[in-house]
Design a protein around this motif. Structure first.
Motif, PDB file in Angstrom:
ATOM      1  N   SER A 182       0.879  -1.140   0.094  1.00 31.97           N
ATOM      2  CA  SER A 182       0.103  -0.011   0.062  1.00 31.97           C
ATOM      3  C   SER A 182       0.863   1.089  -0.131  1.00 31.97           C
ATOM      4  O   SER A 182       2.072   1.480   0.482  1.00 31.97           O
ATOM      5  CB  SER A 182      -0.658   0.095   1.192  1.00 31.97           C
ATOM      6  N   PRO A 183       0.339   2.267  -0.389  1.00 36.08           N
ATOM      7  CA  PRO A 183       0.925   3.625  -0.379  1.00 36.08           C
ATOM      8  C   PRO A 183       1.384   4.017   1.076  1.00 36.08           C
ATOM      9  O   PRO A 183       2.416   4.656   1.195  1.00 36.08           O
ATOM     10  CB  PRO A 183      -0.006   4.752  -0.946  1.00 36.08           C
ATOM     11  N   ALA A 184       0.613   3.689   2.253  1.00 38.11           N
ATOM     12  CA  ALA A 184       0.877   3.897   3.475  1.00 38.11           C
ATOM     13  C   ALA A 184       2.193   3.091   3.915  1.00 38.11           C
ATOM     14  O   ALA A 184       2.888   3.680   4.751  1.00 38.11           O
ATOM     15  CB  ALA A 184      -0.280   3.532   4.510  1.00 38.11           C
ATOM     16  N   GLU A 185       2.269   1.839   3.194  1.00 38.82           N
ATOM     17  CA  GLU A 185       3.563   1.106   3.579  1.00 38.82           C
ATOM     18  C   GLU A 185       4.758   1.757   3.070  1.00 38.82           C
ATOM     19  O   GLU A 185       5.866   1.611   3.302  1.00 38.82           O
ATOM     20  CB  GLU A 185       3.335  -0.300   3.439  1.00 38.82           C
ATOM     21  N   LEU A 186       4.479   1.976   1.972  1.00 36.63           N
ATOM     22  CA  LEU A 186       5.742   2.656   1.300  1.00 36.63           C
ATOM     23  C   LEU A 186       6.139   3.921   1.742  1.00 36.63           C
ATOM     24  O   LEU A 186       7.273   4.220   2.044  1.00 36.63           O
ATOM     25  CB  LEU A 186       5.212   3.079  -0.163  1.00 36.63           C
ATOM     26  N   LEU A 187       5.250   4.873   2.582  1.00 35.34           N
ATOM     27  CA  LEU A 187       5.598   6.092   3.200  1.00 35.34           C
ATOM     28  C   LEU A 187       6.168   5.441   4.375  1.00 35.34           C
ATOM     29  O   LEU A 187       7.206   6.302   4.976  1.00 35.34           O
ATOM     30  CB  LEU A 187       4.293   6.521   3.565  1.00 35.34           C
ATOM     31  N   ALA A 188       5.732   4.691   5.339  1.00 40.46           N
ATOM     32  CA  ALA A 188       6.348   4.326   6.485  1.00 40.46           C
ATOM     33  C   ALA A 188       7.645   3.691   6.144  1.00 40.46           C
ATOM     34  O   ALA A 188       8.785   4.250   7.022  1.00 40.46           O
ATOM     35  CB  ALA A 188       5.608   3.170   7.123  1.00 40.46           C
ATOM     36  N   ALA A 189       7.964   3.062   5.241  1.00 38.05           N
ATOM     37  CA  ALA A 189       9.382   2.503   4.630  1.00 38.05           C
ATOM     38  C   ALA A 189      10.050   3.668   4.582  1.00 38.05           C
ATOM     39  O   ALA A 189      11.356   3.601   4.892  1.00 38.05           O
ATOM     40  CB  ALA A 189       9.385   1.543   3.877  1.00 38.05           C
ATOM     41  N   TRP A 190       9.643   4.729   3.757  1.00 37.83           N
ATOM     42  CA  TRP A 190      10.281   5.803   3.280  1.00 37.83           C
ATOM     43  C   TRP A 190      10.972   6.512   4.675  1.00 37.83           C
ATOM     44  O   TRP A 190      12.232   6.941   4.685  1.00 37.83           O
ATOM     45  CB  TRP A 190       9.507   6.785   2.473  1.00 37.83           C
ATOM     46  N   HIS A 191       9.869   6.712   5.515  1.00 36.95           N
ATOM     47  CA  HIS A 191      10.271   7.307   6.649  1.00 36.95           C
ATOM     48  C   HIS A 191      11.550   6.684   7.471  1.00 36.95           C
ATOM     49  O   HIS A 191      12.476   7.155   8.261  1.00 36.95           O
ATOM     50  CB  HIS A 191       9.114   7.766   7.719  1.00 36.95           C
ATOM     51  N   ALA A 192      11.282   5.333   7.647  1.00 39.93           N
ATOM     52  CA  ALA A 192      12.199   4.304   8.356  1.00 39.93           C
ATOM     53  C   ALA A 192      13.868   4.643   7.616  1.00 39.93           C
ATOM     54  O   ALA A 192      14.639   4.581   8.198  1.00 39.93           O
ATOM     55  CB  ALA A 192      11.972   3.144   8.300  1.00 39.93           C
ATOM     56  N   ALA A 193      13.535   4.527   6.224  1.00 42.97           N
ATOM     57  CA  ALA A 193      15.031   4.682   5.568  1.00 42.97           C
ATOM     58  C   ALA A 193      15.468   6.037   5.539  1.00 42.97           C
ATOM     59  O   ALA A 193      16.787   6.200   5.643  1.00 42.97           O
ATOM     60  CB  ALA A 193      14.674   4.540   4.042  1.00 42.97           C
ATOM     61  N   GLU A 194      14.879   7.351   5.790  1.00 44.88           N
ATOM     62  CA  GLU A 194      15.186   8.558   6.073  1.00 44.88           C
ATOM     63  C   GLU A 194      16.222   8.637   7.501  1.00 44.88           C
ATOM     64  O   GLU A 194      17.130   9.236   7.607  1.00 44.88           O
ATOM     65  CB  GLU A 194      14.173   9.457   6.188  1.00 44.88           C
TER      66      GLU A 194
END
Length: 298
Positions: A182-194
Protein backbone atom coordinates in the motif's frame (compact mmCIF):
# COMPACT_ATOMS: atom_id res chain seq x y z
CA UNK A 1 9.89 11.56 -3.75
CA UNK A 2 10.69 14.26 -1.20
CA UNK A 3 7.17 15.67 -1.54
CA UNK A 4 5.74 12.20 -0.97
CA UNK A 5 7.95 11.73 2.08
CA UNK A 6 6.83 15.06 3.52
CA UNK A 7 3.18 14.09 3.27
CA UNK A 8 2.10 16.09 0.24
CA UNK A 9 -0.60 14.64 -2.01
CA UNK A 10 1.22 12.84 -4.82
CA UNK A 11 -0.67 10.58 -7.23
CA UNK A 12 -0.22 6.93 -6.29
CA UNK A 13 0.83 6.01 -9.83
CA UNK A 14 3.54 8.68 -9.72
CA UNK A 15 4.83 7.40 -6.36
CA UNK A 16 5.05 3.80 -7.55
CA UNK A 17 6.74 4.88 -10.78
CA UNK A 18 9.37 6.80 -8.77
CA UNK A 19 10.17 3.72 -6.66
CA UNK A 20 10.40 1.60 -9.82
CA UNK A 21 12.78 4.15 -11.36
CA UNK A 22 14.97 4.04 -8.25
CA UNK A 23 15.25 0.26 -8.51
CA UNK A 24 16.17 0.63 -12.19
CA UNK A 25 19.19 2.73 -11.23
CA UNK A 26 20.80 -0.18 -9.42
CA UNK A 27 23.64 -1.78 -11.39
CA UNK A 28 25.68 -4.63 -9.93
CA UNK A 29 29.42 -4.21 -10.75
CA UNK A 30 30.60 -7.06 -12.98
CA UNK A 31 27.08 -7.85 -14.23
CA UNK A 32 27.06 -9.67 -17.56
CA UNK A 33 24.89 -8.50 -20.42
CA UNK A 34 21.34 -9.64 -19.82
CA UNK A 35 21.69 -9.20 -16.06
CA UNK A 36 21.60 -12.91 -15.24
CA UNK A 37 25.01 -13.57 -13.74
CA UNK A 38 28.36 -12.19 -12.66
CA UNK A 39 31.54 -13.39 -14.33
CA UNK A 40 33.17 -15.74 -11.77
CA UNK A 41 36.82 -14.75 -11.87
CA UNK A 42 39.28 -12.91 -9.65
CA UNK A 43 39.39 -9.74 -11.76
CA UNK A 44 35.63 -9.33 -11.61
CA UNK A 45 35.62 -10.15 -7.90
CA UNK A 46 38.07 -7.30 -7.34
CA UNK A 47 35.97 -5.00 -9.53
CA UNK A 48 32.84 -5.77 -7.54
CA UNK A 49 34.64 -5.28 -4.25
CA UNK A 50 36.03 -1.91 -5.35
CA UNK A 51 32.60 -0.89 -6.56
CA UNK A 52 31.22 -1.69 -3.10
CA UNK A 53 33.63 0.60 -1.32
CA UNK A 54 37.38 0.53 -1.75
CA UNK A 55 37.78 -3.23 -1.78
CA UNK A 56 35.94 -3.87 1.46
CA UNK A 57 32.41 -4.77 2.43
CA UNK A 58 32.94 -2.84 5.67
CA UNK A 59 33.59 0.94 5.54
CA UNK A 60 36.98 2.03 6.87
CA UNK A 61 35.30 4.17 9.52
CA UNK A 62 33.63 1.09 10.99
CA UNK A 63 36.93 -0.81 11.08
CA UNK A 64 38.61 2.13 12.85
CA UNK A 65 35.90 2.21 15.50
CA UNK A 66 36.17 -1.57 15.97
CA UNK A 67 39.93 -1.22 16.54
CA UNK A 68 39.45 1.76 18.84
CA UNK A 69 37.08 -0.20 21.05
CA UNK A 70 39.52 -3.11 21.08
CA UNK A 71 42.26 -0.77 22.35
CA UNK A 72 39.93 0.20 25.21
CA UNK A 73 39.56 -3.41 26.24
CA UNK A 74 36.62 -4.66 24.19
CA UNK A 75 37.57 -8.25 23.40
CA UNK A 76 35.88 -9.21 20.15
CA UNK A 77 37.06 -12.79 20.63
CA UNK A 78 36.42 -13.28 24.34
CA UNK A 79 36.02 -16.92 25.40
CA UNK A 80 32.29 -16.62 26.10
CA UNK A 81 31.60 -15.32 22.59
CA UNK A 82 34.03 -17.76 20.98
CA UNK A 83 32.29 -20.67 22.67
CA UNK A 84 29.08 -19.69 20.85
CA UNK A 85 30.76 -19.58 17.43
CA UNK A 86 31.36 -23.06 16.00
CA UNK A 87 33.47 -21.61 13.19
CA UNK A 88 35.75 -19.42 15.28
CA UNK A 89 38.75 -21.75 15.55
CA UNK A 90 38.37 -23.65 12.30
CA UNK A 91 38.95 -20.70 10.00
CA UNK A 92 36.72 -22.38 7.42
CA UNK A 93 34.34 -19.46 7.35
CA UNK A 94 36.96 -16.84 6.52
CA UNK A 95 36.52 -15.26 3.10
CA UNK A 96 38.32 -12.53 1.23
CA UNK A 97 36.50 -9.25 0.75
CA UNK A 98 36.44 -9.71 -3.04
CA UNK A 99 34.97 -13.21 -2.69
CA UNK A 100 32.34 -11.96 -0.28
CA UNK A 101 31.49 -9.13 -2.67
CA UNK A 102 31.17 -11.59 -5.55
CA UNK A 103 28.82 -13.78 -3.51
CA UNK A 104 26.71 -10.75 -2.59
CA UNK A 105 26.49 -9.72 -6.23
CA UNK A 106 25.49 -13.22 -7.31
CA UNK A 107 22.70 -13.23 -4.73
CA UNK A 108 21.48 -9.87 -5.99
CA UNK A 109 21.19 -11.31 -9.49
CA UNK A 110 19.94 -14.81 -8.77
CA UNK A 111 18.27 -14.46 -5.37
CA UNK A 112 17.65 -17.59 -3.37
CA UNK A 113 19.34 -19.75 -6.00
CA UNK A 114 22.71 -18.41 -4.82
CA UNK A 115 21.86 -18.02 -1.15
CA UNK A 116 22.86 -21.24 0.55
CA UNK A 117 22.82 -20.84 4.30
CA UNK A 118 26.59 -21.36 4.67
CA UNK A 119 27.29 -18.52 2.21
CA UNK A 120 24.98 -16.22 4.16
CA UNK A 121 26.98 -17.10 7.27
CA UNK A 122 30.27 -16.34 5.52
CA UNK A 123 28.97 -12.96 4.40
CA UNK A 124 27.92 -12.20 7.97
CA UNK A 125 31.39 -13.18 9.20
CA UNK A 126 33.05 -10.97 6.58
CA UNK A 127 31.20 -7.97 8.05
CA UNK A 128 32.18 -8.74 11.66
CA UNK A 129 35.06 -6.96 13.42
CA UNK A 130 38.48 -8.28 12.44
CA UNK A 131 39.33 -11.44 14.35
CA UNK A 132 35.98 -11.44 16.12
CA UNK A 133 33.96 -14.38 17.25
CA UNK A 134 30.72 -14.29 15.28
CA UNK A 135 28.04 -16.45 16.91
CA UNK A 136 25.31 -15.41 14.46
CA UNK A 137 27.53 -16.17 11.46
CA UNK A 138 28.71 -19.45 12.96
CA UNK A 139 25.16 -20.52 13.60
CA UNK A 140 24.31 -20.02 9.93
CA UNK A 141 27.48 -21.67 8.68
CA UNK A 142 27.46 -24.78 10.81
CA UNK A 143 24.37 -25.28 12.96
CA UNK A 144 21.30 -23.84 11.23
CA UNK A 145 18.65 -24.82 10.71
CA UNK A 146 18.36 -27.20 13.63
CA UNK A 147 16.37 -29.95 12.01
CA UNK A 148 15.15 -31.05 15.40
CA UNK A 149 13.21 -27.82 15.91
CA UNK A 150 9.60 -27.41 14.88
CA UNK A 151 8.91 -25.39 11.75
CA UNK A 152 12.43 -25.05 10.35
CA UNK A 153 12.46 -27.92 7.85
CA UNK A 154 10.92 -25.78 5.11
CA UNK A 155 13.31 -22.85 5.57
CA UNK A 156 16.03 -24.53 3.52
CA UNK A 157 15.43 -26.20 0.17
CA UNK A 158 16.98 -29.39 -1.17
CA UNK A 159 20.05 -27.49 -2.42
CA UNK A 160 20.64 -25.95 0.99
CA UNK A 161 19.44 -22.50 -0.08
CA UNK A 162 17.49 -20.20 2.21
CA UNK A 163 13.94 -20.61 0.93
CA UNK A 164 12.62 -17.30 2.29
CA UNK A 165 14.68 -15.38 -0.25
CA UNK A 166 12.96 -14.78 -3.60
CA UNK A 167 14.33 -16.54 -6.66
CA UNK A 168 15.78 -14.64 -9.59
CA UNK A 169 16.99 -11.05 -9.94
CA UNK A 170 16.30 -9.30 -6.66
CA UNK A 171 15.49 -6.09 -8.51
CA UNK A 172 12.59 -7.84 -10.22
CA UNK A 173 11.35 -8.95 -6.81
CA UNK A 174 11.48 -5.37 -5.53
CA UNK A 175 9.52 -4.14 -8.54
CA UNK A 176 6.78 -6.64 -7.72
CA UNK A 177 6.79 -5.48 -4.11
CA UNK A 178 6.35 -1.84 -5.17
CA UNK A 179 3.08 -2.77 -6.86
CA UNK A 180 1.94 -5.10 -4.07
CA UNK A 181 2.20 -2.93 -0.96
CA UNK A 182 0.00 0.00 0.00
CA UNK A 183 1.05 3.65 -0.33
CA UNK A 184 0.96 3.84 3.46
CA UNK A 185 3.55 1.09 3.70
CA UNK A 186 5.76 2.79 1.11
CA UNK A 187 5.55 5.98 3.18
CA UNK A 188 6.35 4.21 6.45
CA UNK A 189 9.35 2.53 4.83
CA UNK A 190 10.50 5.85 3.37
CA UNK A 191 10.42 7.47 6.82
CA UNK A 192 12.36 4.54 8.32
CA UNK A 193 14.92 4.73 5.51
CA UNK A 194 15.37 8.46 6.14
CA UNK A 195 16.20 7.77 9.79
CA UNK A 196 18.79 5.09 9.06
CA UNK A 197 21.72 7.34 7.96
CA UNK A 198 21.14 9.75 10.87
CA UNK A 199 21.21 6.82 13.30
CA UNK A 200 24.43 5.47 11.79
CA UNK A 201 26.18 8.86 11.76
CA UNK A 202 25.14 9.61 15.33
CA UNK A 203 26.23 6.17 16.53
CA UNK A 204 29.64 6.54 14.87
CA UNK A 205 30.17 10.08 16.16
CA UNK A 206 29.22 9.29 19.75
CA UNK A 207 31.31 6.10 19.88
CA UNK A 208 34.27 7.97 18.37
CA UNK A 209 33.95 10.56 21.15
CA UNK A 210 33.77 7.82 23.76
CA UNK A 211 36.91 6.27 22.32
CA UNK A 212 38.70 9.64 22.33
CA UNK A 213 37.71 10.12 25.98
CA UNK A 214 38.85 6.60 26.81
CA UNK A 215 35.50 5.82 28.41
CA UNK A 216 33.13 3.41 26.65
CA UNK A 217 29.52 4.31 27.31
CA UNK A 218 26.00 3.28 26.33
CA UNK A 219 26.52 3.85 22.62
CA UNK A 220 29.72 1.77 22.65
CA UNK A 221 27.64 -1.00 24.19
CA UNK A 222 25.11 -0.56 21.37
CA UNK A 223 27.96 -0.83 18.85
CA UNK A 224 29.19 -4.01 20.52
CA UNK A 225 25.78 -5.67 20.37
CA UNK A 226 25.20 -4.51 16.78
CA UNK A 227 28.49 -6.10 15.74
CA UNK A 228 27.28 -9.52 16.90
CA UNK A 229 24.24 -9.88 14.66
CA UNK A 230 22.02 -8.60 11.85
CA UNK A 231 22.06 -5.02 13.15
CA UNK A 232 25.55 -4.68 11.68
CA UNK A 233 24.09 -4.96 8.17
CA UNK A 234 21.84 -1.93 8.79
CA UNK A 235 24.96 0.04 9.72
CA UNK A 236 26.63 -1.01 6.46
CA UNK A 237 23.59 0.01 4.41
CA UNK A 238 23.38 3.42 6.07
CA UNK A 239 27.07 4.32 5.84
CA UNK A 240 27.32 3.39 2.17
CA UNK A 241 24.47 5.74 1.32
CA UNK A 242 26.74 8.78 1.39
CA UNK A 243 25.04 10.87 -1.32
CA UNK A 244 21.61 10.29 0.19
CA UNK A 245 19.67 11.10 -2.94
CA UNK A 246 15.93 10.42 -3.00
CA UNK A 247 16.57 7.37 -5.19
CA UNK A 248 18.95 5.98 -2.54
CA UNK A 249 16.36 6.50 0.19
CA UNK A 250 13.76 4.79 -2.00
CA UNK A 251 16.00 1.76 -2.51
CA UNK A 252 16.70 1.50 1.20
CA UNK A 253 12.95 1.72 1.84
CA UNK A 254 12.35 -1.16 -0.56
CA UNK A 255 15.02 -3.27 1.15
CA UNK A 256 13.32 -2.64 4.49
CA UNK A 257 9.95 -3.70 3.09
CA UNK A 258 11.51 -6.85 1.63
CA UNK A 259 13.06 -7.70 5.00
CA UNK A 260 9.70 -7.21 6.68
CA UNK A 261 8.02 -9.51 4.16
CA UNK A 262 10.60 -12.20 4.93
CA UNK A 263 9.95 -11.76 8.65
CA UNK A 264 6.22 -12.15 7.98
CA UNK A 265 6.91 -15.40 6.13
CA UNK A 266 9.16 -16.58 8.93
CA UNK A 267 6.45 -15.92 11.52
CA UNK A 268 4.05 -18.07 9.53
CA UNK A 269 6.50 -20.94 9.20
CA UNK A 270 7.90 -20.76 12.73
CA UNK A 271 5.04 -19.29 14.81
CA UNK A 272 6.74 -20.17 18.09
CA UNK A 273 9.95 -18.32 17.18
CA UNK A 274 11.37 -15.84 19.69
CA UNK A 275 10.37 -12.77 17.70
CA UNK A 276 10.44 -10.65 20.84
CA UNK A 277 14.23 -10.73 20.43
CA UNK A 278 13.86 -8.40 17.44
CA UNK A 279 13.75 -5.59 20.00
CA UNK A 280 17.33 -6.33 21.07
CA UNK A 281 20.08 -4.13 19.53
CA UNK A 282 21.77 -7.28 18.20
CA UNK A 283 18.86 -7.65 15.77
CA UNK A 284 18.25 -4.08 14.62
CA UNK A 285 18.38 -0.45 15.75
CA UNK A 286 15.61 0.44 18.18
CA UNK A 287 13.84 2.86 15.84
CA UNK A 288 13.23 0.06 13.31
CA UNK A 289 11.57 -2.32 15.76
CA UNK A 290 8.01 -1.04 15.30
CA UNK A 291 8.28 -1.01 11.51
CA UNK A 292 9.73 -4.50 11.33
CA UNK A 293 7.26 -5.88 13.87
CA UNK A 294 4.23 -4.66 11.93
CA UNK A 295 2.77 -7.12 9.45
CA UNK A 296 3.02 -6.11 5.82
CA UNK A 297 -0.14 -4.93 4.07
CA UNK A 298 0.75 -6.72 0.81
Amino acid sequence: MRAFGEGFAVPEQTVRAAFIAAIGRVVVPGELSGGSAVAPNAAVSDLIASGLGGGSLVPARVRRIDRGLARMGIDWANPELASLDPGFESGDGLVENADAALAAAQMALTGGDAADVATLGKLARAMAPDGAAAPFAGRLEYQWPDQGSDGVDNLVDEEGNFSLLPKGDFRDHLREVVHAVSPAELLAAWHAAELLPAWADDLCEVVEREIAAGTPGQRSQEWFFAALGPSRSFLMIALRDRKRRPADTAMTAMLLISMRLMLDALRERVPDGHFDLLAHPVAMPAFLTDFMSTRSTS
